[in-house]
Design a protein around this motif. Structure first.
Motif, PDB file in Angstrom:
ATOM      1  N   LEU A  24      32.481  37.629  37.345  1.00  0.00           N
ATOM      2  CA  LEU A  24      33.371  37.900  38.474  1.00  0.00           C
ATOM      3  C   LEU A  24      32.612  37.994  39.791  1.00  0.00           C
ATOM      4  O   LEU A  24      33.135  37.598  40.847  1.00  0.00           O
ATOM      5  CB  LEU A  24      34.140  39.202  38.227  1.00  0.00           C
ATOM      6  N   ASN A  37      42.664  36.815  37.880  1.00  0.00           N
ATOM      7  CA  ASN A  37      41.298  36.319  37.746  1.00  0.00           C
ATOM      8  C   ASN A  37      41.214  35.242  36.664  1.00  0.00           C
ATOM      9  O   ASN A  37      40.173  35.042  36.048  1.00  0.00           O
ATOM     10  CB  ASN A  37      40.303  37.450  37.485  1.00  0.00           C
ATOM     11  N   TRP A  74      38.326  32.820  36.270  1.00  0.00           N
ATOM     12  CA  TRP A  74      37.056  33.458  35.918  1.00  0.00           C
ATOM     13  C   TRP A  74      36.997  33.879  34.445  1.00  0.00           C
ATOM     14  O   TRP A  74      35.914  34.111  33.931  1.00  0.00           O
ATOM     15  CB  TRP A  74      36.815  34.684  36.793  1.00  0.00           C
ATOM     16  N   ASN A 123      45.225  38.900  34.865  1.00  0.00           N
ATOM     17  CA  ASN A 123      44.215  39.760  35.484  1.00  0.00           C
ATOM     18  C   ASN A 123      43.544  40.565  34.385  1.00  0.00           C
ATOM     19  O   ASN A 123      43.974  41.656  34.026  1.00  0.00           O
ATOM     20  CB  ASN A 123      44.862  40.677  36.528  1.00  0.00           C
TER      21      ASN A 123
END
Length: 348
Positions: A16, A278, A281, A341
């Motif tokens: 991240l 995210n 990622w 997320n």
């Protein structure tokens, strides 16, 4: 005493922060491009005459990347993954590396393949778009609801603890059917149901181009329908409060209010709900032709038939994409309907 974090958590934090992926917990595979439904909100079925599929060699070719990136979970998406002629052989290959396998399915083939699903995968998520008549209309397939119900019951008969959940795409055809959908999810024997709104703004799901206004209006709610949608949400939160409390309905009442905001924003009645995501990622999407995307909606970044998955997601362009992606302001992310997320501490 200083706390020592497990290596995997450290790798997720590093990913991240650095934008170089050293841990990729989730991989979404589309092993087969065909679908056995003809849903109004999806164009995947329109490519049924141009079949693409991942081969055993494609799967084996990614195993080293999965190991290096400590991948834990494989999600078999589609189209309908169960239509792949060697689907369970692909599962065997993945299972040999102790990977967890989740199938996203229309539900039409669950009964036929129930034994193999139980023995070679870990979880099924079916698409449930309405009570019987509404579901069949949206899926545009006769007896789709009955086949789904029979499939779920067969899985539960073979193994009552096998996890079978559902997802429902809220749109014009079903937004006022929400209480019936939850009730039928109970009757069918599902363990949980989750909801999301319909993507009407990208070229995902085999759309040759972004939909025009006429097509969009077939799926998204009109300004007049928003009033009824808001009333339906308020009623659902009251009549099914226990389902929210018990997490049978995966989303919170607050999240349902954001579903309203999503459709209301198209009519300039409010801003689109804020996004925390995210996905690029922590996950990757690999399509049936080998194409790789950072998520369902963003542009292609390579092809596993040409270079390794690890090389693709850590190429200069991919790292630069993540480094410069601001999900709060990106025009694609702004209207995202299925953000992810994942915390570095999350257990899969």
């Amino acid at each position: 005493m200083k706390r020592i974090l497990p290596t995997e958590i450290i790798k997720r934090f590093y990913t991240l922060k650095s934008h170089k992926i050293v841990s990729l917990p989730i991989v979404i595979l589309m092993p087969h491009s065909r679908c056995n439904c003809r849903c109004v909100m999806c164009d995947i079925w329109k490519g049924n005459n141009n079949v693409q599929e991942l081969s055993e060699e494609d799967i084996k070719g990614m195993l080293d990347s999965f190991k290096k990136l400590n991948t834990r979970s494989i999600v078999m998406s589609g189209g309908e993954a169960l239509m792949h002629p060697n689907f369970f052989r692909l599962c065997e290959i993945l299972k040999s590396r102790k990977l967890n396998i989740t199938i996203l399915s229309t539900g039409l083939l669950l009964k036929k393949y129930a034994d193999e699903i139980i023995s070679k995968t870990d979880e099924v998520i079916v698409s449930l778009d309405g009570s019987k008549e509404v579901h069949d209309k949206i899926r545009n397939i006769p007896n789709a609801f009955v086949k789904l119900e029979e499939g779920v019951r067969e899985l539960k008969k073979l193994n009552k603890n096998f996890k079978v959940t559902a997802r429902c795409v809220i749109q014009r055809e079903n937004f006022d059917d929400l209480p019936n959908i939850v009730n039928d999810a109970h009757k069918i024997g599902l363990d949980q149901i989750s909801f999301l709104t319909a993507d009407v703004s990208t070229d995902a799901f085999n759309r040759p181009e972004v939909w025009g206004d006429a097509k969009v209006d077939e799926v998204r709610l009109s300004s007049a329908e928003l009033i009824r949608f808001k009333e339906t949400i308020e009623s659902l939160c009251q009549t099914h409060s226990k389902d929210f409390e018990d997490k049978f309905i995966a989303e919170s009442p607050q999240k349902f209010k954001k579903f309203y905001d999503y459709y209301a924003a198209f009519h300039d009645l409010c801003e689109f709900p804020s996004i925390r995501c995210n996905a690029p990622w922590v996950s990757v999407v690999i399509e049936a032709d080998g194409s790789v995307r950072p998520c369902f909606f963003h542009a292609l970044s390579g092809n596993i038939k040409e270079v390794s998955l690890n090389q693709i997601i850590n190429s200069g362009s991919s790292v630069s994409f993540r480094k410069n992606l601001d999900v709060k302001t990106n025009s694609i992310c702004e209207k995202c309907v299925c953000s992810l997320n994942l915390s570095p501490f999350a257990k899969l």
